[in-house]
Design a protein around this motif. Sequence first.
Motif, PDB file in Angstrom:
ATOM      1  N   THR A  54       0.865  -1.177   0.000  1.00 18.36           N
ATOM      2  CA  THR A  54       0.000   0.000   0.000  1.00 18.36           C
ATOM      3  C   THR A  54       0.902   1.226   0.000  1.00 18.36           C
ATOM      4  O   THR A  54       1.973   1.218   0.618  1.00 18.36           O
ATOM      5  CB  THR A  54      -0.926   0.036   1.221  1.00 18.36           C
ATOM      6  N   MET A  55       0.485   2.285  -0.692  1.00 20.74           N
ATOM      7  CA  MET A  55       1.368   3.427  -0.899  1.00 20.74           C
ATOM      8  C   MET A  55       0.579   4.732  -0.902  1.00 20.74           C
ATOM      9  O   MET A  55      -0.476   4.833  -1.526  1.00 20.74           O
ATOM     10  CB  MET A  55       2.113   3.255  -2.219  1.00 20.74           C
ATOM     11  N   ILE A  56       1.108   5.718  -0.193  1.00 22.09           N
ATOM     12  CA  ILE A  56       0.554   7.064  -0.193  1.00 22.09           C
ATOM     13  C   ILE A  56       1.523   7.978  -0.940  1.00 22.09           C
ATOM     14  O   ILE A  56       2.725   7.957  -0.676  1.00 22.09           O
ATOM     15  CB  ILE A  56       0.333   7.587   1.239  1.00 22.09           C
ATOM     16  N   ASN A  57       1.002   8.746  -1.867  1.00 22.43           N
ATOM     17  CA  ASN A  57       1.816   9.645  -2.692  1.00 22.43           C
ATOM     18  C   ASN A  57       1.454  11.097  -2.406  1.00 22.43           C
ATOM     19  O   ASN A  57       0.290  11.439  -2.220  1.00 22.43           O
ATOM     20  CB  ASN A  57       1.595   9.338  -4.173  1.00 22.43           C
ATOM     21  N   VAL A  58       2.477  11.956  -2.367  1.00 21.72           N
ATOM     22  CA  VAL A  58       2.278  13.403  -2.246  1.00 21.72           C
ATOM     23  C   VAL A  58       3.172  14.085  -3.279  1.00 21.72           C
ATOM     24  O   VAL A  58       4.348  13.743  -3.410  1.00 21.72           O
ATOM     25  CB  VAL A  58       2.635  13.919  -0.832  1.00 21.72           C
ATOM     26  N   HIS A  59       2.619  15.026  -4.038  1.00 23.55           N
ATOM     27  CA  HIS A  59       3.440  15.761  -5.008  1.00 23.55           C
ATOM     28  C   HIS A  59       2.912  17.185  -5.176  1.00 23.55           C
ATOM     29  O   HIS A  59       1.757  17.482  -4.868  1.00 23.55           O
ATOM     30  CB  HIS A  59       3.474  15.044  -6.362  1.00 23.55           C
ATOM     31  N   LEU A  60       3.787  18.049  -5.649  1.00 22.81           N
ATOM     32  CA  LEU A  60       3.452  19.446  -5.874  1.00 22.81           C
ATOM     33  C   LEU A  60       3.180  19.709  -7.346  1.00 22.81           C
ATOM     34  O   LEU A  60       3.780  19.079  -8.218  1.00 22.81           O
ATOM     35  CB  LEU A  60       4.606  20.355  -5.437  1.00 22.81           C
ATOM     36  N   THR A  61       2.284  20.632  -7.610  1.00 21.77           N
ATOM     37  CA  THR A  61       2.097  21.172  -8.944  1.00 21.77           C
ATOM     38  C   THR A  61       2.359  22.663  -8.854  1.00 21.77           C
ATOM     39  O   THR A  61       1.720  23.361  -8.072  1.00 21.77           O
ATOM     40  CB  THR A  61       0.671  20.924  -9.459  1.00 21.77           C
ATOM     41  N   ILE A  62       3.326  23.138  -9.628  1.00 24.34           N
ATOM     42  CA  ILE A  62       3.715  24.546  -9.578  1.00 24.34           C
ATOM     43  C   ILE A  62       3.439  25.175 -10.939  1.00 24.34           C
ATOM     44  O   ILE A  62       3.913  24.693 -11.968  1.00 24.34           O
ATOM     45  CB  ILE A  62       5.202  24.703  -9.214  1.00 24.34           C
ATOM     46  N   MET A  63       2.659  26.251 -10.951  1.00 26.77           N
ATOM     47  CA  MET A  63       2.279  26.931 -12.179  1.00 26.77           C
ATOM     48  C   MET A  63       2.699  28.396 -12.116  1.00 26.77           C
ATOM     49  O   MET A  63       2.355  29.107 -11.160  1.00 26.77           O
ATOM     50  CB  MET A  63       0.768  26.843 -12.372  1.00 26.77           C
ATOM     51  N   ASP A  64       3.465  28.864 -13.121  1.00 25.47           N
ATOM     52  CA  ASP A  64       3.779  30.286 -13.269  1.00 25.47           C
ATOM     53  C   ASP A  64       2.737  30.913 -14.191  1.00 25.47           C
ATOM     54  O   ASP A  64       2.514  30.422 -15.308  1.00 25.47           O
ATOM     55  CB  ASP A  64       5.174  30.483 -13.866  1.00 25.47           C
TER      56      ASP A  64
END
Length: 204
Positions: free
Chosen positions: A82-92
């Motif tokens: 089982t896996m939990i993922n966290v990531h960022l989305t950065i928009m200029d």
Amino acid sequence: MKLTLTIVCVMAIALLNAPAQEKQHSLEITTGYPSIVHFAEYPWTYRTIEMQWNGQTYKEHYQPGINIGYTYQWRKRWEVNTMINVHLTIMDINQYPLLPGADGSATSGPEAERQYDWNADPTTTRQTDIYGAFCASVRYKWLVRDSFSLYSALGAGISLGFPIPLPYVAPIGIKFGKGKVYGIVEANVSAATTFGMAGIGIRL
């Protein structure tokens, strides 16, 4: 329904009857390229491509996500992860000014874009969002050696930015290392990553 209950019962019996020496718990920390459903988190733009609309250009920056996983081996060749993922989305977001005399009355189409001074210095703002995903899969180790093993995995997952169940498919993965800490590299497509992930695991 009966078939599902039968499968659950068979799995439970297999887990309970597995030899103690074959059972093992591990934590895995991995990273990889964000999932392909990352497109859906900003559906009005494209990856790393600037586009113009309403006097603005948008450019998305992708940051590798972090995956924290728990793996339970109940047989020599079988594991549940089982896996939990966290990531960022950065928009200029670059906002260009109107040309002298333009009133901004046109809001769409070529006429609207001709009202803006695309040669001027824009005002830039940065938008950052945090997204995540949850995945679960079953791994089968089809090659087991003292210092490494090769496996394939199948499961499902869901992205918080695109809440539709998605398959977790890993045609091949490798775990290497005989000690408490081991390495892991996996080629996969899932709600958490696309193309693959790599990192370390810790046997508990």
